[in-house]
Design a protein around this motif. Structure first.
Motif, PDB file in Angstrom:
ATOM      1  N   ASP A 126       0.850  -1.194   0.000  1.00  0.00           N
ATOM      2  CA  ASP A 126       0.000   0.000   0.000  1.00  0.00           C
ATOM      3  C   ASP A 126       0.892   1.253   0.000  1.00  0.00           C
ATOM      4  N   ALA A 136       0.224   4.384   0.444  1.00  0.00           N
ATOM      5  CA  ALA A 136      -0.073   5.301   1.544  1.00  0.00           C
ATOM      6  C   ALA A 136       0.574   4.814   2.840  1.00  0.00           C
ATOM      7  N   GLU A 137       0.502   3.508   3.075  1.00  0.00           N
ATOM      8  CA  GLU A 137       1.091   2.920   4.279  1.00  0.00           C
ATOM      9  C   GLU A 137       2.620   3.063   4.225  1.00  0.00           C
ATOM     10  N   GLU A 193       0.515  14.248  -2.626  1.00  0.00           N
ATOM     11  CA  GLU A 193       0.063  12.928  -3.046  1.00  0.00           C
ATOM     12  C   GLU A 193      -0.242  12.977  -4.542  1.00  0.00           C
ATOM     13  N   THR A 211      -4.005  13.073  -5.745  1.00  0.00           N
ATOM     14  CA  THR A 211      -4.689  14.318  -5.386  1.00  0.00           C
ATOM     15  C   THR A 211      -4.242  15.447  -6.292  1.00  0.00           C
ATOM     16  N   GLY A 266      -0.593  13.639   1.446  1.00  0.00           N
ATOM     17  CA  GLY A 266      -1.200  12.321   1.573  1.00  0.00           C
ATOM     18  C   GLY A 266      -1.302  11.866   3.014  1.00  0.00           C
ATOM     19  N   SER A 272      -4.256  13.788   4.673  1.00  0.00           N
ATOM     20  CA  SER A 272      -5.597  13.413   4.214  1.00  0.00           C
ATOM     21  C   SER A 272      -5.936  11.974   4.606  1.00  0.00           C
ATOM     22  N   THR A 273      -5.002  11.055   4.414  1.00  0.00           N
ATOM     23  CA  THR A 273      -5.319   9.666   4.770  1.00  0.00           C
ATOM     24  C   THR A 273      -5.478   9.524   6.280  1.00  0.00           C
ATOM     25  N   SER A 294      -9.074   8.390   7.767  1.00  0.00           N
ATOM     26  CA  SER A 294      -9.147   7.083   8.426  1.00  0.00           C
ATOM     27  C   SER A 294      -9.390   7.202   9.931  1.00  0.00           C
TER      28      SER A 294
END
Lengths: 303, 392
Positions: B70, B72-73, B212, B215, B331, B334-335, B339
């Motif tokens: 992932d 983002a992770e 990101e 985005t 990123g 926002s993530t 979450s």
């Protein structure tokens, strides 16, 4: 898998090799910056002080502002309590407490009276805090004016000019439309007759605990990069009208199903089998303390 | 209620962590090799490093392995690690005009000095699933390499450009304003200070460079499509290795006393936008948009050049609003915030429940009042006794 079984990935690769990191994770320069900003925040009650905000191993929006305050404040003699929704054992509280423990090795506690630093999300402990104790609140949106003005550049000016007409107007509109002020949690307050402040999403029940308190309250917003504070003995007054005064949540006729307390903020719990709505203390440590006290009292009478 | 009202949070987290390992490793004989991730997931590595703001291919590969691929992770892991590193030096201004290029194109001029160098790109390959890759083995790789890039006499893969940038050609003709003197001053560091808007140019460029990819692409697209005014021509897009050096810490302060640290792969985009008249001089010039990101991430570099330009235009479109763009492209932020909705919120919800019950009661009371009044008016009856039930 039993705890004695070998080859667990978590044992092979400890999540946090302590020696590789500084005490309390952040480097000393970063901690110093946060403490300086905190001092400024204390000097100007309710004013949002910008700070750089470091990225942490927990998610942005999950308490990184509060955590940076805690990490920058703690020394080896401190004892930290971490709660989420009033609960010490909530997964996010556990996760944050574990990070503090692993990176600093300091003691933690569930007893609000024992802790020197209490980091909390959405609650102020029921037990009255004393001078010398620091309450650190995690803040998702530090700007009380954000829902009336979306631009930061303008809200900064509104605060500077004390132009709070828009937020008063929304409260008035709420009264006209709904017959009462419909703000739930994160109820805006005026701090010492100067700044309107978002107290973080604590219930209205907790707002009075910030007024003329003996303890220091620090509020940290990691994603929005702001630190602000309510020093001891500061006036914290909820926005209200003479004929529509501020109201805390009502729990009339209800009490905790565990400790029986009728003077705490209660969570609604639906019984899975009967569908009955029950109530229990949101502050679990206080609830446990009440039960313990009652039992020891009963025991002392019996003895 | 279960995940917080029930005690046992610590145990639950530990079990969840073990489940992560289980799902990451189940049905696998051996772990993914970092080297393979690093080399064969090249574009993903580049994207992750850029969004993390940490040029470390090896750690990016590790982060991707740990985060089960992932992005983002992986960015999250790298950013958190980055927080623990001291910042010891600031690099000298990097001269991108001399970077060793692996690719360089211009969509403004067909024949430009130095020519078009297509380099590695999927732009003109047909996007058909290549089923041969299912059985790609060591032998296939060796055979290809022996043919394409033998140890001796292979193709030249990079080029040190002896030609000038497209923007410079336009400057020569007076169609673009001359470059301002390069200031080798320390830039604003967005990781060390909170950006107060309006942001300085160095802060703005840093935030865009760390944004990101998805985005930024969406916002740039909105500007091109109608919510804004930027629809540029790509003057030049370069992918190549740029040299990074710092001031010699033991030097006498001579600006030429530099220590060479190494090179990093970057993508640079210079766009040409509609022209405007300089109010002071009256000269008419094209306006440039600039994008520079780490690794080969052309989409983001172009999006950055569009947004960088867009933020300097006046208008009401989202992509023209500095605060809107800069506070929403990160990123990690926002993530993180989206979450965080997974966290329990029942204190705030309890508080809203209290308010909706109060408002409902109030509404019913008002309705009852109005009905009573109607009845009074129409039938002259005695008002009904008792109000609507309230909350308390």
């Amino acid at each position: 898998m039993t705890s004695s079984s070998m080859n667990r990935p978590s044992e092979q690769h400890p999540a946090f090799p302590k020696s590789a990191y500084n005490f309390a994770f952040l480097d000393e320069g970063s901690k110093r910056e946060i403490r300086r900003k905190t001092l400024k925040a204390v000097a100007i009650p309710g004013y949002q002080v910008p700070f750089a905000s470091r990225e942490l191993p927990i998610g942005r929006g999950w308490g990184t502002g509060g955590l940076q305050l805690t990490l920058s404040l703690i020394g080896r003699a401190d004892s930290v309590k971490v709660i989420d929704q009033g609960n010490d054992d909530s997964v996010n509280a556990v996760s944050i407490r574990k990070l503090i423990e692993e990176t600093s090795g300091i003691a933690t506690t569930e007893d609000a009276a024992e802790a020197t630093v209490i980091q909390s999300r959405h609650r102020v402990p029921e037990e009255k805090l004393n001078g010398g104790q620091i309450l650190v609140l995690q803040v998702p949106q530090p700007e009380p004016l954000r829902h009336v003005e979306r631009k930061e550049q303008i809200t900064r000016r509104l605060h500077a000019e004390m132009d709070y007409s828009a937020i008063w107007l929304t409260l008035y509109e709420s009264v006209v439309k709904w017959g009462s002020i419909t703000v739930g949690a994160d109820y805006p307050v005026l701090v010492h007759d100067r700044y309107i402040m978002a107290p973080s999403p604590i219930p209205r029940w907790d707002n009075p605990k910030l007024h003329q308190a003996e303890h220091l309250t620090l509020l940290g917003a990691g994603r929005e990069k702001k630190i602000y504070a309510v020093p001891p003995y500061t006036n914290v007054v909820p926005l209200q009208f003479e004929d529509y005064p501020f109201e805390i949540e009502h729990f009339v006729g209800k009490s905790c199903r565990r400790c029986g307390s009728a003077h705490t903020f209660l969570d609604e719990v639906t019984d899975g089998e009967t569908g009955e709505i029950l109530h229990q203390c949101s502050d679990t440590a206080f609830c446990a303390k009440t039960i313990e006290r009652r039992e020891s009292h009963v025991a002392s009478i019996q003895a | 209620m279960a995940y917080v009202a029930v005690t046992g949070g610590r145990e639950a987290i530990e079990k969840a962590s073990e489940l992560n390992h289980y799902y990451r490793l189940k049905e696998s004989e051996e772990g993914l090799e970092l080297g393979s991730i690093r080399k064969q997931m090249r574009l993903l590595i580049d994207k992750v490093m850029g969004e993390a703001g940490l040029y470390a291919p090896e750690y990016a590969a590790l982060a991707l392995k740990q985060g089960e691929g992932d992005p983002a992770e992986a960015v999250f892991l790298l950013r958190a690690y980055r927080s623990t590193l001291a910042r010891n030096h600031v690099s000298r201004v990097t001269d991108t005009s001399s970077m060793r290029i692996i690719r360089r194109i211009s969509s403004s001029f067909r024949d430009l000095p130095g020519g078009q160098v297509l380099g590695p790109t999927y732009d003109y390959t047909h996007r058909l699933l290549n089923f041969n890759l299912r059985s790609e083995g060591a032998e296939d790789i060796r055979a290809f390499m022996d043919r394409f890039a033998p140890a001796e006499g292979g193709p030249k893969l990079t080029e040190e450009p002896a030609f000038r940038k497209v923007a410079d050609l336009l400057r020569d003709q007076g169609l673009m304003p001359p470059m301002k003197a390069t200031l080798d001053t320390e830039p604003f560091d967005v990781t060390r200070r909170k950006v107060i808007l309006p942001a300085s140019r160095s802060a703005r460029l840093q935030m865009l460079a760390r944004g990101e990819t998805g985005t930024m692409t969406a916002l740039a697209y909105s500007s091109m499509r109608g919510y804004g005014s930027v629809h540029p021509t790509i003057g030049e897009l370069r992918v190549g290795y740029a040299e990074v050096s710092i001031a010699d810490p033991y030097g006498a302060g001579d600006p030429d006393d530099s220590l060479y640290l190494g090179e990093m792969l970057v993508t640079e985009v210079e766009t040409i936008n509609s022209f405007k008249q300089n109010e002071a001089t009256g000269e008419v010039h094209f306006v440039m948009g600039y994008g520079l990101v780490t690794g080969q991430n052309e989409l983001k570099a172009i999006a950055m050049a569009i947004l960088e330009r867009s933020l300097d235009t006046e208008g009401t479109a989202p992509a023209q609003d500095e605060e809107f763009v800069l506070t929403h492209i990160d990123g990690l932020e926002s993530t993180g915030f989206v979450s965080h909705l997974k966290l329990p919120h029942y204190i705030t919800f309890q508080s809203s429940l209290d308010r909706i019950r109060k408002a409902k009661g109030e509404r019913e009371r008002r309705q009852a009042d109005t009905e009573e009044e109607k009845e009074d008016d129409e039938q002259q009856h005695e008002p009904a006794v008792g109000a609507a039930p309230g909350v308390s």
